[in-house]
Design an enzyme around this catalytic site. Structure first.
Site, PDB file in Angstrom:
ATOM      1  N   TYR A   1      -4.681   2.477  -8.320  1.00 10.37           N
ATOM      2  CA  TYR A   1      -3.666   3.532  -8.662  1.00 10.37           C
ATOM      3  C   TYR A   1      -4.763   4.577  -9.836  1.00 10.37           C
ATOM      4  CZ  TYR A   1      -0.159   6.596 -10.718  1.00 10.37           C
ATOM      5  OH  TYR A   1       0.747   7.604 -11.114  1.00 10.37           O
TER       6      TYR A   1
ATOM      7  N   VAL B   1       0.685  13.562   4.077  1.00 10.46           N
ATOM      8  CA  VAL B   1      -0.272  14.313   3.297  1.00 10.46           C
ATOM      9  C   VAL B   1      -1.918  13.879   3.939  1.00 10.46           C
ATOM     10  CG1 VAL B   1       0.895  14.878   1.310  1.00 10.46           C
ATOM     11  CG2 VAL B   1      -0.571  12.755   1.442  1.00 10.46           C
TER      12      VAL B   1
ATOM     13  N   THR C   1      11.071   9.265 -13.381  1.00 13.78           N
ATOM     14  CA  THR C   1      11.185   9.499 -11.862  1.00 13.78           C
ATOM     15  C   THR C   1      12.069   8.672 -10.986  1.00 13.78           C
ATOM     16  OG1 THR C   1       9.413   8.115 -11.143  1.00 13.78           O
ATOM     17  CG2 THR C   1       8.841  10.416 -11.826  1.00 13.78           C
TER      18      THR C   1
ATOM     19  N   CYS D   1       2.370  16.631  -5.636  1.00 12.89           N
ATOM     20  CA  CYS D   1       2.964  15.524  -6.177  1.00 12.89           C
ATOM     21  C   CYS D   1       3.163  14.309  -5.417  1.00 12.89           C
ATOM     22  CB  CYS D   1       4.703  16.234  -6.602  1.00 12.89           C
ATOM     23  SG  CYS D   1       4.518  17.341  -7.927  1.00 12.89           S
TER      24      CYS D   1
END
Length: 255
Positions: free
Chosen positions: A161, A60, A196, A86
């Protein structure tokens, strides 16, 4: 925007939130480009969905590779209407830990993938979308970015994060305003603790403990619930410029 006949590019689309979104998009009559780095799981999903999805291997943060993935959408399906970001990483560490200051290269990597990567894909997708023919509501495209409730309640060890996801939230409104005259909407989803693959690797008692922190329902969120919200955002033309939490009313404690 009607998903039937639309084309989406989904980053991190080979697993977790991204894969659930790809499945939901295709189930509603759309076509999808799975942008990911993991070939095996991406190809499995392509096989599962038949001709409704293709895989484009891309980082990305790499402009050329993302442009190639967008070209894959045009070549295989005739255009691009939706972008769902995502892809993301997390590298835990305190500002100053037992071994010293948080490594700057790690901080840069998290910001690079989560924030700069999100912007890179969004800007290049928007570049294509603004040239689409508008639908009967004047819409040319929809961009959905993924933040986290850590953007507001980053825990100990989440400095990189939380900063990256705070940046995603922060660019939501100005990006929506930038693209408003072009008929492209921008909305951010901020998930809480989701089930996830990253969390699936934890012991079951740890997963149960994390789920118990959520007021209601007291469990981990499901990737399918994220995907359902993404579908709602695409369909609801009045959702724009907002970050939407999906967290079961969780407000994270310091640790």
């Amino acid at each position: 925007m009607d998903i039937q006949g639309s084309v989406a590019i989904v980053t991190g689309g080979a697993s977790g939130l991204g894969a659930a979104t790809v499945r939901a998009f295709v189930a509603n009559g759309g076509k999808a480009v799975i942008l990911d780095m993991v070939e095996e799981t991406a190809n499995q999903l392509v096989s599962e969905l038949g001709g409704a999805a293709v895989f484009a291997k891309a980082d990305v943060t790499n402009e050329a590779e993302v442009r190639a993935a967008i070209e894959a959408a045009k070549t295989n399906f005739g255009g691009l209407n939706v972008c769902v970001n995502c892809a993301g990483i997390a590298v835990a560490g305190k500002t100053v830990g037992k071994t010293g200051a948080y490594p700057l290269d790690q901080f840069s990597k998290v910001i690079g993938v989560n924030l700069i990567g999100t912007f890179n894909v969004a800007r290049l997708a928007a570049e294509t979308m603004v040239n689409n023919e508008p639908n009967d509501k004047g819409e040319r495209g929809v961009i959905i970015n993924t933040a986290s409730i850590a953007a507001w309640e980053g825990q100990i060890g989440q400095v990189a994060y939380a900063a990256s996801k705070g940046g995603v939230v922060g660019m939501t409104l100005p990006m929506a305003r930038d693209l408003s005259k072009n008929g492209v909407r921008v909305v951010t989803i901020a998930p809480g603790i989701m089930g996830t693959p990253m969390l699936a690797g934890l012991p079951q008692n740890v997963q149960d403990s994390l789920g118990a922190q959520v007021p209601f329902p007291s469990r981990l969120g499901l990737p399918e619930e994220y995907a359902d919200l993404a579908v709602t955002i695409i369909r609801n033309s009045y959702l724009n410029g907002e970050a939407i939490r999906i967290d079961g009313a969780l407000r994270m404690s310091p640790k």
